[in-house]
Design a protein around this motif. Structure first.
Motif, PDB file in Angstrom:
ATOM      1  N   VAL A  93       0.975  -1.085   0.032  1.00 48.93           N
ATOM      2  CA  VAL A  93      -0.195  -0.059  -0.173  1.00 48.93           C
ATOM      3  C   VAL A  93       0.924   1.383   0.028  1.00 48.93           C
ATOM      4  O   VAL A  93       2.150   1.148   0.230  1.00 48.93           O
ATOM      5  CB  VAL A  93      -1.122   0.111   1.245  1.00 48.93           C
ATOM      6  CG1 VAL A  93      -1.777  -1.064   1.096  1.00 48.93           C
ATOM      7  CG2 VAL A  93      -0.266  -0.081   2.473  1.00 48.93           C
ATOM      8  N   GLY A  94       0.395   2.134  -0.308  1.00 49.10           N
ATOM      9  CA  GLY A  94       1.021   3.535  -0.182  1.00 49.10           C
ATOM     10  C   GLY A  94       1.823   3.920  -1.463  1.00 49.10           C
ATOM     11  O   GLY A  94       1.678   3.308  -2.303  1.00 49.10           O
ATOM     12  N   THR A  95       2.507   4.919  -1.419  1.00 51.14           N
ATOM     13  CA  THR A  95       3.250   5.453  -2.406  1.00 51.14           C
ATOM     14  C   THR A  95       4.922   4.317  -2.980  1.00 51.14           C
ATOM     15  O   THR A  95       5.281   4.403  -3.940  1.00 51.14           O
ATOM     16  CB  THR A  95       3.950   6.893  -2.198  1.00 51.14           C
ATOM     17  OG1 THR A  95       4.875   6.944  -1.095  1.00 51.14           O
ATOM     18  CG2 THR A  95       2.735   7.968  -1.994  1.00 51.14           C
ATOM     19  N   PHE A  96       4.980   3.557  -1.886  1.00 51.53           N
ATOM     20  CA  PHE A  96       6.027   2.643  -2.131  1.00 51.53           C
ATOM     21  C   PHE A  96       5.467   1.303  -2.687  1.00 51.53           C
ATOM     22  O   PHE A  96       6.425   0.297  -2.799  1.00 51.53           O
ATOM     23  CB  PHE A  96       7.185   2.420  -0.884  1.00 51.53           C
ATOM     24  CG  PHE A  96       7.670   3.917  -0.686  1.00 51.53           C
ATOM     25  CD1 PHE A  96       8.644   4.112  -1.464  1.00 51.53           C
ATOM     26  CD2 PHE A  96       7.431   4.719   0.169  1.00 51.53           C
ATOM     27  CE1 PHE A  96       9.646   5.188  -1.150  1.00 51.53           C
ATOM     28  CE2 PHE A  96       8.129   5.813   0.466  1.00 51.53           C
ATOM     29  CZ  PHE A  96       9.210   6.224  -0.201  1.00 51.53           C
ATOM     30  N   ARG A  97       4.259   1.079  -2.805  1.00 51.30           N
ATOM     31  CA  ARG A  97       3.834  -0.228  -3.128  1.00 51.30           C
ATOM     32  C   ARG A  97       4.362  -0.874  -4.443  1.00 51.30           C
ATOM     33  O   ARG A  97       4.654   0.073  -5.509  1.00 51.30           O
ATOM     34  CB  ARG A  97       2.241  -0.022  -3.667  1.00 51.30           C
ATOM     35  CG  ARG A  97       1.613  -1.255  -4.149  1.00 51.30           C
ATOM     36  CD  ARG A  97       0.247  -0.731  -4.541  1.00 51.30           C
ATOM     37  NE  ARG A  97      -0.520  -2.163  -4.935  1.00 51.30           N
ATOM     38  CZ  ARG A  97      -1.776  -2.337  -5.503  1.00 51.30           C
ATOM     39  NH1 ARG A  97      -2.466  -0.852  -5.585  1.00 51.30           N
ATOM     40  NH2 ARG A  97      -2.228  -3.191  -5.797  1.00 51.30           N
ATOM     41  N   ASN A  98       5.050  -2.077  -4.314  1.00 55.30           N
ATOM     42  CA  ASN A  98       5.463  -2.617  -5.450  1.00 55.30           C
ATOM     43  C   ASN A  98       6.982  -1.952  -6.199  1.00 55.30           C
ATOM     44  O   ASN A  98       7.471  -2.041  -6.933  1.00 55.30           O
ATOM     45  CB  ASN A  98       4.685  -2.736  -6.710  1.00 55.30           C
ATOM     46  CG  ASN A  98       3.504  -3.672  -6.513  1.00 55.30           C
ATOM     47  OD1 ASN A  98       3.467  -4.484  -5.615  1.00 55.30           O
ATOM     48  ND2 ASN A  98       2.303  -3.297  -7.084  1.00 55.30           N
ATOM     49  N   ARG A  99       7.193  -1.138  -5.114  1.00 45.72           N
ATOM     50  CA  ARG A  99       8.551  -0.360  -5.305  1.00 45.72           C
ATOM     51  C   ARG A  99       9.756  -0.516  -4.407  1.00 45.72           C
ATOM     52  O   ARG A  99      10.748  -0.070  -4.549  1.00 45.72           O
ATOM     53  CB  ARG A  99       8.332   1.169  -5.646  1.00 45.72           C
ATOM     54  CG  ARG A  99       7.381   1.429  -6.745  1.00 45.72           C
ATOM     55  CD  ARG A  99       7.408   2.951  -6.969  1.00 45.72           C
ATOM     56  NE  ARG A  99       7.348   3.802  -5.936  1.00 45.72           N
ATOM     57  CZ  ARG A  99       8.218   4.778  -5.495  1.00 45.72           C
ATOM     58  NH1 ARG A  99       9.239   4.799  -6.022  1.00 45.72           N
ATOM     59  NH2 ARG A  99       7.693   5.575  -4.580  1.00 45.72           N
ATOM     60  N   ILE A 100       9.525  -1.627  -3.648  1.00 42.04           N
ATOM     61  CA  ILE A 100      10.839  -1.925  -2.410  1.00 42.04           C
ATOM     62  C   ILE A 100      11.192  -3.283  -2.811  1.00 42.04           C
ATOM     63  O   ILE A 100      10.390  -4.337  -3.166  1.00 42.04           O
ATOM     64  CB  ILE A 100      10.277  -1.810  -1.155  1.00 42.04           C
ATOM     65  CG1 ILE A 100       9.698  -0.293  -0.938  1.00 42.04           C
ATOM     66  CG2 ILE A 100      11.346  -2.081   0.039  1.00 42.04           C
ATOM     67  CD1 ILE A 100      10.727   0.660  -0.855  1.00 42.04           C
ATOM     68  N   SER A 101      12.501  -3.409  -3.031  1.00 43.65           N
ATOM     69  CA  SER A 101      13.034  -4.776  -3.256  1.00 43.65           C
ATOM     70  C   SER A 101      14.285  -4.998  -2.359  1.00 43.65           C
ATOM     71  O   SER A 101      14.904  -4.254  -1.949  1.00 43.65           O
ATOM     72  CB  SER A 101      13.807  -4.519  -4.781  1.00 43.65           C
ATOM     73  OG  SER A 101      14.434  -5.916  -4.958  1.00 43.65           O
ATOM     74  N   TRP A 102      14.125  -6.385  -1.957  1.00 39.22           N
ATOM     75  CA  TRP A 102      15.211  -6.808  -0.667  1.00 39.22           C
ATOM     76  C   TRP A 102      16.278  -7.150  -1.561  1.00 39.22           C
ATOM     77  O   TRP A 102      16.654  -8.062  -2.592  1.00 39.22           O
ATOM     78  CB  TRP A 102      14.634  -8.199  -0.054  1.00 39.22           C
ATOM     79  CG  TRP A 102      15.524  -8.650   0.759  1.00 39.22           C
ATOM     80  CD1 TRP A 102      16.007  -9.901   0.352  1.00 39.22           C
ATOM     81  CD2 TRP A 102      15.983  -8.433   1.964  1.00 39.22           C
ATOM     82  NE1 TRP A 102      17.001 -10.351   1.425  1.00 39.22           N
ATOM     83  CE2 TRP A 102      16.842  -9.360   2.361  1.00 39.22           C
ATOM     84  CE3 TRP A 102      15.954  -7.125   2.764  1.00 39.22           C
ATOM     85  CZ2 TRP A 102      17.484  -9.249   3.672  1.00 39.22           C
ATOM     86  CZ3 TRP A 102      16.597  -7.242   3.902  1.00 39.22           C
ATOM     87  CH2 TRP A 102      17.431  -8.252   4.384  1.00 39.22           C
ATOM     88  N   VAL A 103      17.491  -6.568  -0.999  1.00 39.86           N
ATOM     89  CA  VAL A 103      18.910  -6.916  -1.681  1.00 39.86           C
ATOM     90  C   VAL A 103      20.021  -6.988  -0.702  1.00 39.86           C
ATOM     91  O   VAL A 103      21.163  -7.310  -0.915  1.00 39.86           O
ATOM     92  CB  VAL A 103      19.346  -5.617  -2.375  1.00 39.86           C
ATOM     93  CG1 VAL A 103      18.455  -5.494  -3.662  1.00 39.86           C
ATOM     94  CG2 VAL A 103      19.389  -4.165  -1.636  1.00 39.86           C
TER      95      VAL A 103
END
Length: 234
Positions: A93-103
């Motif tokens: 949810v929110g502005t970071f939806r589907n834009r955070i990737s685990w590295v």
């Protein structure tokens, strides 16, 4: 692990350096240390890595948790954007939806994440919190993110750098080819000069040809002499 102290908050800065947390009149020795970049700069549309590392005195188990939060500029409101516990749970949810990737890699003490397709609206403070029971007391470092448009000058310099990287090898190859062609041309000229000198076989053949010519002339002369004698007899 716990030690009373009366100095209060006067030694907070020193406590942080020594790995000690002062909480409610008690000094708590930090068994979990977290480090993150204080400032990170990125460009619109280019993925940005938010680095976070940790050291724990306990072995890594499935109880370890990692939480990333975001706070917009000039705001006290925070929102959770990533959670980890054995699996990755980026926000949906929110502005970071589907834009955070685990590295990251928890077994190497890495809790880093990446922001995909960042925008200027992503500017703000990102905090990384790690808990590895029984190690739960730790500092929570914050990373100030600044996202800007990549300027024309920066794009131009990148293009110029790329052009240089392409031009220099091409120029070197061209020079080497010219040098090689020059050497070949010089070699051919030397061969042509040496070829103008006749070999011993060619000289011998010319000598034989001259002898044959002389013999032919001699025969003709003798025949003329015989004819003249024959005419004088009659």
């Amino acid at each position: 692990m716990l030690q009373s102290g009366a100095a209060g908050g006067r030694g907070c800065a020193l406590c942080t350096l020594l790995g000690v947390l002062f909480f409610q009149g008690v000094y708590i020795v930090l068994s979990l240390e977290i480090k993150a970049d204080a400032h990170v700069r990125g460009y619109v549309g280019e993925n940005i890595k938010l680095k976070c590392t940790f050291k724990s005195t306990s072995s890594i188990t499935d109880k370890l948790t990692i939480d990333w939060t975001y706070r917009p500029p000039s705001s006290s409101r925070t929102e959770s954007i990533f959670h980890y516990q054995s699996f990755q749970y980026p926000t949906t949810v929110g502005t970071f939806r589907n834009r955070i990737s685990w590295v990251g890699d928890v077994y190497n003490g890495d809790a880093s994440i990446s922001i995909i397709n960042p925008t200027i609206k992503d500017n703000g403070t990102f905090s990384c919190a790690v808990k590895n029971p029984p190690d739960v007391y730790h500092n929570i470092p914050g990373t100030e993110l600044t996202v800007t448009e990549r300027g024309f000058g920066m794009m131009l310099s990148s293009v110029a750098l790329l052009s240089i990287l392409v031009f220099i090898p091409s120029a070197v190859v061209g020079v080497l080819l010219l040098v090689r062609m020059g050497r070949k041309s010089a070699g051919l000229k030397k061969r042509s000069k040496s070829g103008s000198k006749k070999s011993s076989i060619e000289v011998s053949a010319d000598t034989d040809q001259e002898k044959d010519d002389c013999m032919a002339k001699l025969c003709v002369r003798c025949a003329e002499c015989l004819d003249s004698d024959y005419e004088e007899t009659y």
